[in-house]
Motif scaffolding. Structure first.
Motif, PDB file in Angstrom:
ATOM      1  N   GLY A 136       0.683  -1.157  -0.132  1.00 53.97           N
ATOM      2  CA  GLY A 136      -0.115   0.113  -0.001  1.00 53.97           C
ATOM      3  C   GLY A 136       0.831   1.174   0.029  1.00 53.97           C
ATOM      4  N   LYS A 137       2.088   1.153   0.026  1.00 49.78           N
ATOM      5  CA  LYS A 137       3.053   2.417   0.142  1.00 49.78           C
ATOM      6  C   LYS A 137       3.874   2.227  -0.967  1.00 49.78           C
ATOM      7  CE  LYS A 137       3.872   2.773   5.027  1.00 49.78           C
ATOM      8  NZ  LYS A 137       3.022   1.398   5.659  1.00 49.78           N
ATOM      9  N   ARG A 138       4.327   3.604  -1.724  1.00 47.46           N
ATOM     10  CA  ARG A 138       5.090   3.817  -2.828  1.00 47.46           C
ATOM     11  C   ARG A 138       6.600   3.381  -2.404  1.00 47.46           C
ATOM     12  NH1 ARG A 138       3.522   9.377  -4.092  1.00 47.46           N
ATOM     13  NH2 ARG A 138       3.552   9.378  -1.997  1.00 47.46           N
ATOM     14  N   LEU A 139       7.203   2.375  -3.060  1.00 44.77           N
ATOM     15  CA  LEU A 139       8.468   2.227  -2.816  1.00 44.77           C
ATOM     16  C   LEU A 139       9.464   2.443  -3.885  1.00 44.77           C
ATOM     17  CD1 LEU A 139       8.434  -1.335  -1.375  1.00 44.77           C
ATOM     18  CD2 LEU A 139       8.011   0.711  -0.194  1.00 44.77           C
ATOM     19  N   ALA A 140      10.678   3.054  -3.508  1.00 45.53           N
ATOM     20  CA  ALA A 140      11.638   3.618  -4.341  1.00 45.53           C
ATOM     21  C   ALA A 140      12.840   2.616  -4.210  1.00 45.53           C
ATOM     22  CB  ALA A 140      12.035   5.111  -4.306  1.00 45.53           C
ATOM     23  N   LEU A 141      13.093   1.766  -5.176  1.00 43.38           N
ATOM     24  CA  LEU A 141      14.132   0.890  -5.341  1.00 43.38           C
ATOM     25  C   LEU A 141      15.031   0.910  -6.294  1.00 43.38           C
ATOM     26  CD1 LEU A 141      11.872  -2.355  -4.761  1.00 43.38           C
ATOM     27  CD2 LEU A 141      12.713  -0.753  -3.098  1.00 43.38           C
ATOM     28  N   PHE A 142      16.216   0.095  -5.994  1.00 42.56           N
ATOM     29  CA  PHE A 142      17.438   0.138  -7.292  1.00 42.56           C
ATOM     30  C   PHE A 142      17.184  -0.664  -8.082  1.00 42.56           C
ATOM     31  CE2 PHE A 142      21.573   0.083  -8.829  1.00 42.56           C
ATOM     32  CZ  PHE A 142      22.097   1.532  -8.785  1.00 42.56           C
ATOM     33  N   ASN A 143      17.166  -0.561  -9.372  1.00 47.64           N
ATOM     34  CA  ASN A 143      16.810  -1.615 -10.282  1.00 47.64           C
ATOM     35  C   ASN A 143      17.860  -2.746 -10.214  1.00 47.64           C
ATOM     36  OD1 ASN A 143      15.815  -3.026 -12.476  1.00 47.64           O
ATOM     37  ND2 ASN A 143      15.895  -1.272 -13.739  1.00 47.64           N
ATOM     38  N   GLY A 144      17.640  -3.782 -10.198  1.00 46.24           N
ATOM     39  CA  GLY A 144      18.438  -4.900 -10.173  1.00 46.24           C
ATOM     40  C   GLY A 144      19.145  -5.381  -8.754  1.00 46.24           C
ATOM     41  N   TYR A 145      18.576  -4.846  -7.794  1.00 50.64           N
ATOM     42  CA  TYR A 145      19.068  -5.140  -6.237  1.00 50.64           C
ATOM     43  C   TYR A 145      18.026  -6.109  -5.878  1.00 50.64           C
ATOM     44  CZ  TYR A 145      22.746  -1.771  -5.475  1.00 50.64           C
ATOM     45  OH  TYR A 145      23.879  -0.950  -5.259  1.00 50.64           O
ATOM     46  N   HIS A 146      18.579  -7.335  -5.007  1.00 50.30           N
ATOM     47  CA  HIS A 146      17.787  -8.126  -4.562  1.00 50.30           C
ATOM     48  C   HIS A 146      17.236  -7.729  -2.883  1.00 50.30           C
ATOM     49  CE1 HIS A 146      19.832 -10.095  -7.658  1.00 50.30           C
ATOM     50  NE2 HIS A 146      19.090 -11.042  -7.924  1.00 50.30           N
ATOM     51  N   TYR A 147      16.245  -7.751  -2.636  1.00 55.89           N
ATOM     52  CA  TYR A 147      15.851  -7.201  -1.263  1.00 55.89           C
ATOM     53  C   TYR A 147      15.047  -8.451  -0.628  1.00 55.89           C
ATOM     54  CZ  TYR A 147      16.349  -2.507  -3.227  1.00 55.89           C
ATOM     55  OH  TYR A 147      16.923  -1.579  -3.859  1.00 55.89           O
ATOM     56  N   GLY A 148      15.346  -8.448   0.857  1.00 60.13           N
ATOM     57  CA  GLY A 148      15.018  -9.525   1.604  1.00 60.13           C
ATOM     58  C   GLY A 148      13.319  -9.348   1.694  1.00 60.13           C
ATOM     59  N   PHE A 149      12.721  -8.154   1.815  1.00 54.67           N
ATOM     60  CA  PHE A 149      11.461  -8.089   2.221  1.00 54.67           C
ATOM     61  C   PHE A 149      10.713  -8.641   0.776  1.00 54.67           C
ATOM     62  CE2 PHE A 149      12.059  -4.279  -0.349  1.00 54.67           C
ATOM     63  CZ  PHE A 149      10.863  -4.089  -1.125  1.00 54.67           C
ATOM     64  N   ALA A 150      11.141  -8.789  -0.511  1.00 52.82           N
ATOM     65  CA  ALA A 150      10.697  -9.274  -1.633  1.00 52.82           C
ATOM     66  C   ALA A 150      11.137 -10.838  -1.793  1.00 52.82           C
ATOM     67  CB  ALA A 150      11.030  -8.705  -2.811  1.00 52.82           C
ATOM     68  N   ASP A 151      11.534 -11.512  -1.009  1.00 52.21           N
ATOM     69  CA  ASP A 151      12.305 -12.663  -0.972  1.00 52.21           C
ATOM     70  C   ASP A 151      13.385 -12.927  -2.140  1.00 52.21           C
ATOM     71  OD1 ASP A 151      10.439 -13.922   0.829  1.00 52.21           O
ATOM     72  OD2 ASP A 151       9.002 -14.251  -0.520  1.00 52.21           O
ATOM     73  N   PHE A 152      14.101 -11.575  -2.322  1.00 58.57           N
ATOM     74  CA  PHE A 152      15.326 -11.613  -3.217  1.00 58.57           C
ATOM     75  C   PHE A 152      14.737 -11.745  -4.692  1.00 58.57           C
ATOM     76  CE2 PHE A 152      16.677 -12.940   1.043  1.00 58.57           C
ATOM     77  CZ  PHE A 152      17.548 -11.949   1.206  1.00 58.57           C
ATOM     78  N   ASN A 153      13.544 -11.334  -4.800  1.00 55.64           N
ATOM     79  CA  ASN A 153      13.161 -11.527  -6.445  1.00 55.64           C
ATOM     80  C   ASN A 153      13.227 -10.161  -6.768  1.00 55.64           C
ATOM     81  OD1 ASN A 153      11.562 -11.452  -8.772  1.00 55.64           O
ATOM     82  ND2 ASN A 153       9.850 -12.670  -8.051  1.00 55.64           N
ATOM     83  N   ALA A 154      14.338  -9.847  -7.871  1.00 55.19           N
ATOM     84  CA  ALA A 154      14.565  -8.642  -8.374  1.00 55.19           C
ATOM     85  C   ALA A 154      13.740  -8.231  -9.592  1.00 55.19           C
ATOM     86  CB  ALA A 154      16.040  -8.542  -8.610  1.00 55.19           C
TER      87      ALA A 154
END
Length: 273
Positions: A136-154
């Motif tokens: 429900g929030k707008r996230l600003a992420l770095f393209n190509g990075y693997h994030y833990g909250f997204a189960d490292f799905n880039a």
């Protein structure tokens, strides 16, 4: 007589110069990959002497005379090929799980810890609870990075669909989107947020940094099997810098923790293949 004396003086001077140059000539050069990863490695146009990696290599060079550590530019995706081809001998601030499977290497724990944190704009009544729920929030992420909250799905489509994510190739842009209300939360390393606020002091007090950590980085150095320096030798150098306080002097100002008593016992002789 004066001409003879002049020749003798020149000969002595040349001999002294050769003796002085001897140890330098005997130094083995260790090429360390420099891939854009601020504040550790900055872009070449931002000065090759800026960033934490050049400071660390300067300290390693001052600590001994057998090896000369120098930066060799590479990129995040290309560093694997450069490593296998022998163009670089070492890659620092790494994790063996980040695409190094199948590439022969030995590992040295650098004894450094950083973390990926969530960052939002300071607003009245907003506290740490704001980071508990991301949907429900707008996230600003770095393209190509693997994030833990997204189960490292880039995958960009996955992140956009499930986390309303906007992806960029600039941490500065992501933090500015948060500051200007175009995104709710950005992710960046704690060291990068510290570096950003040092460069943009006008934003002091305007960023809320999460106590929640997305992932921790236990930085390691990866050496190719034919590197001039061994894992044991490098481990001893890191321990020397840890003991004399130079690691802390370089990294603590960027909010990067120096773990006590790690480098002396963390060298592994294992090789992944």
């Amino acid at each position: 007589m004066s001409r003879l004396l002049h020749r003798v003086v020149r000969g002595c001077a040349l001999g002294v110069a050769l003796l002085a140059a001897g140890p330098l000539a005997a130094q083995q050069v260790v090429h360390v990959g420099g891939a854009f990863f601020p504040p550790y490695v900055l872009k070449a146009e931002q000065s090759q002497h800026a960033g934490l990696l050049p400071q660390l290599l300067d300290a390693l060079n001052r600590a001994q005379s057998d090896f000369r550590f120098i930066v060799r530019p590479t990129s995040i995706p290309r560093r694997y090929r450069d490593f296998e081809a022998g163009r670089i001998d070492m890659s620092m601030f790494e994790n063996p799980a980040w695409g190094w499977q199948g590439i022969a290497h030995s590992v040295v724990d650098m004894g450094l810890e950083d973390a990926e944190v969530f960052v939002a704009r300071v607003e009245s009544g907003r506290g740490q609870g704001y980071f508990k729920r991301l949907r429900g929030k707008r996230l600003a992420l770095f393209n190509g990075y693997h994030y833990g909250f997204a189960d490292f799905n880039a995958d960009p489509h996955f992140l956009a669909k499930n986390f309303n994510a906007v992806l960029s190739y600039s941490h500065d842009s992501n933090l500015l989107m948060v500051l200007h209300g175009r995104a709710d939360i950005a992710l960046a390393t704690r060291s990068y947020v510290s570096d950003f606020l040092q460069r943009h002091r006008q934003y002091a007090g305007q960023l809320l940094i999460s106590q929640r950590v997305d992932q921790r980085y236990l930085h390691q150095a990866l050496l190719r099997p034919a590197a001039p320096i061994s894992a044991a030798q490098l481990g001893r150098l890191f321990e020397q810098l840890r003991r004399n306080g130079q690691l802390a002097a370089i990294f603590a100002p960027s909010q990067i923790a120096v773990r006590p008593g790690v480098a002396d016992s963390s060298v592994t002789a294992g090789v992944t293949d």
